[in-house]
Scaffold this active site. Structure first.
Site, PDB file in Angstrom:
ATOM      1  N   LYS A 169     -88.905  28.890  27.477  1.00  0.00           N
ATOM      2  CA  LYS A 169     -88.188  29.883  28.288  1.00  0.00           C
ATOM      3  C   LYS A 169     -88.640  31.255  27.793  1.00  0.00           C
ATOM      4  O   LYS A 169     -87.972  31.887  26.964  1.00  0.00           O
ATOM      5  CB  LYS A 169     -86.675  29.667  28.132  1.00  0.00           C
ATOM      6  CG  LYS A 169     -85.831  30.401  29.157  1.00  0.00           C
ATOM      7  CD  LYS A 169     -84.395  29.900  29.087  1.00  0.00           C
ATOM      8  CE  LYS A 169     -83.422  30.843  29.776  1.00  0.00           C
ATOM      9  NZ  LYS A 169     -83.593  30.959  31.213  1.00  0.00           N
TER      10      LYS A 169
HETATM   11  N1  PMP Z   1     -85.011  27.104  35.735  1.00  0.00           N
HETATM   12  C1  PMP Z   1     -85.151  28.408  35.408  1.00  0.00           C
HETATM   13  C2  PMP Z   1     -86.405  29.108  35.764  1.00  0.00           C
HETATM   14  C3  PMP Z   1     -84.114  29.068  34.730  1.00  0.00           C
HETATM   15  O1  PMP Z   1     -84.233  30.347  34.392  1.00  0.00           O
HETATM   16  C4  PMP Z   1     -82.919  28.370  34.429  1.00  0.00           C
HETATM   17  C5  PMP Z   1     -81.799  29.075  33.716  1.00  0.00           C
HETATM   18  N2  PMP Z   1     -81.928  29.005  32.332  1.00  0.00           N
HETATM   19  C6  PMP Z   1     -82.827  27.023  34.799  1.00  0.00           C
HETATM   20  C7  PMP Z   1     -83.897  26.424  35.456  1.00  0.00           C
HETATM   21  C8  PMP Z   1     -81.609  26.209  34.468  1.00  0.00           C
HETATM   22  O2  PMP Z   1     -81.584  25.936  33.095  1.00  0.00           O
HETATM   23  P1  PMP Z   1     -80.214  25.733  32.316  1.00  0.00           P
HETATM   24  O3  PMP Z   1     -79.433  24.735  33.080  1.00  0.00           O
HETATM   25  O4  PMP Z   1     -80.623  25.249  30.986  1.00  0.00           O
HETATM   26  O5  PMP Z   1     -79.548  27.059  32.277  1.00  0.00           O
END
Ligand code: PMP
Length: 333
Positions: A169
């Protein structure tokens, strides 16, 4: 620590930086910081909820682990381990003065003012770690959880994982997300869905996506350049517990239009139904039955009204009582 009102936002007045809490106003960086020029940052988004039994952070361990994984991919040598970063998050929420909040840990390549290095080579720069927290309401709007949102398929392709790995991320990934989001907003949509470089459905600019067809859940596999979402993982676990079949497979664009139900998952978006794609109504054009069932269980779990699937320790109570500590320790065994 106290809460600071900045315009309409409630923000925790302290920020954790490299092992200590500092004032919000002191948490500043130099304009020559490496991350500003070259995108060298990794981050997380985590929510704390006012659960039964007290405020609890949802899946803290998994979020901090993903943060450290992101840092590892980019060869960032983080001085703090998972337990230390988790503890910092707990203290920020415990003493921050908000019952519910969104936490934003960020790790980036900073600037060594005594020995500056301005080139692309990231190695000479220090690694800085911060955690901030604020009260963040419903990301796609309060009513979206029930009414659903109108989205479009983006003309931008999701960055292939061999260019920027989707498992990390990283701040830089969000330039792609911003192109998707801006295009959507300017076109009158709430959100955009990107296709991957093969033309299959990938994810939203900040959410994973699920289809419901004939009572089955279908979602793109990790190979579709998606972030391994923690909400995605939670929904899959909940679905399995409820006896709903989950299939991770490549999804064509047109399948979005034809789905019985469609929804986004994400820490910020939680579980948000999608009522139309490219102005084509999805299913009944409102939240579907399966989406509601998953939402209900999800909210019961995050608010501590129901145990997580397999009694997993998904909640970290910030003011843990002795009984809670024992329960968490047992569940972690
Ligand atoms: N995809 C992207 C590109 C994101 O930014 C997020 C948010 N973090 C998610 C999916 C969902 O991830 P999570 O459920 O871990 O927040």
């Amino acid at each position: 620590m106290a809460v600071k009102d900045v315009n309409t936002m409630k923000i925790v007045s302290k920020i954790w930086r490299n092992g200590a809490f500092i004032d919000w106003d002191d948490a500043r960086v130099h304009v020559m910081t490496h991350a500003i020029h070259y995108g060298s940052s990794v981050f997380e988004g985590i929510r704390a909820y006012k659960a039964e039994g007290g405020t609890a952070i949802f899946r803290l361990t998994e979020h901090i682990q993903r943060l450290l994984n992101s840092a590892k991919v980019y060869r960032m040598d983080v001085k703090y381990n998972r337990a230390e970063l988790s503890q910092a998050a707990v203290e920020l929420v415990r003493d921050g003065g908000l019952d519910e909040c969104y936490l934003r840990p960020v790790i980036f390549r900073g600037l060594n003012e005594e020995k500056p290095a301005f080139g692309v080579n990231p190695f000479p720069n220090p690694i800085d770690c911060y955690i901030a927290a604020w009260d963040w309401g419903k990301y796609l709007g309060e009513e979206a959880l029930e009414a659903g949102v109108d989205v479009c398929v983006s003309s931008w392709t999701r960055t292939p994982a061999n260019s920027l790995p989707a498992v990390a991320k990283a701040g830089a990934n969000y330039m792609n997300s911003q192109l998707i989001k801006m295009e959507a907003i300017l076109g009158g949509f709430s959100e955009g869905i990107a296709l991957d470089d093969r033309g299959y459905v990938s994810e939203g600019s900040g959410e994973n996506i699920f289809l419901v067809n004939n009572g089955k859940l279908i979602t793109p596999p990790l190979g579709a350049s998606i972030l391994p979402g923690i909400t995605r993982d939670s929904v899959i676990a909940i679905a399995k517990e409820l006896g709903i079949e989950v299939v991770e497979t490549s999804i064509q664009r047109a399948a979005l239009y034809l789905a019985d139900e469609l929804f986004f998952t994400g820490t910020a978006a939680e579980i948000t139904p999608i009522r139309s794609v490219d102005r084509i109504t999805v299913g009944a054009g409102k939240r579907g039955e399966v989406t509601k069932q998953l939402q209900d269980v999800f909210f019961d779990v995050i608010y501590g009204r129901r145990p997580a699937p397999n009694n997993a320790a998904w909640l970290t109570y910030v003011n843990e009582s002795e009984e809670q500590k024992t329960a968490t320790a047992t569940a972690n065994e």
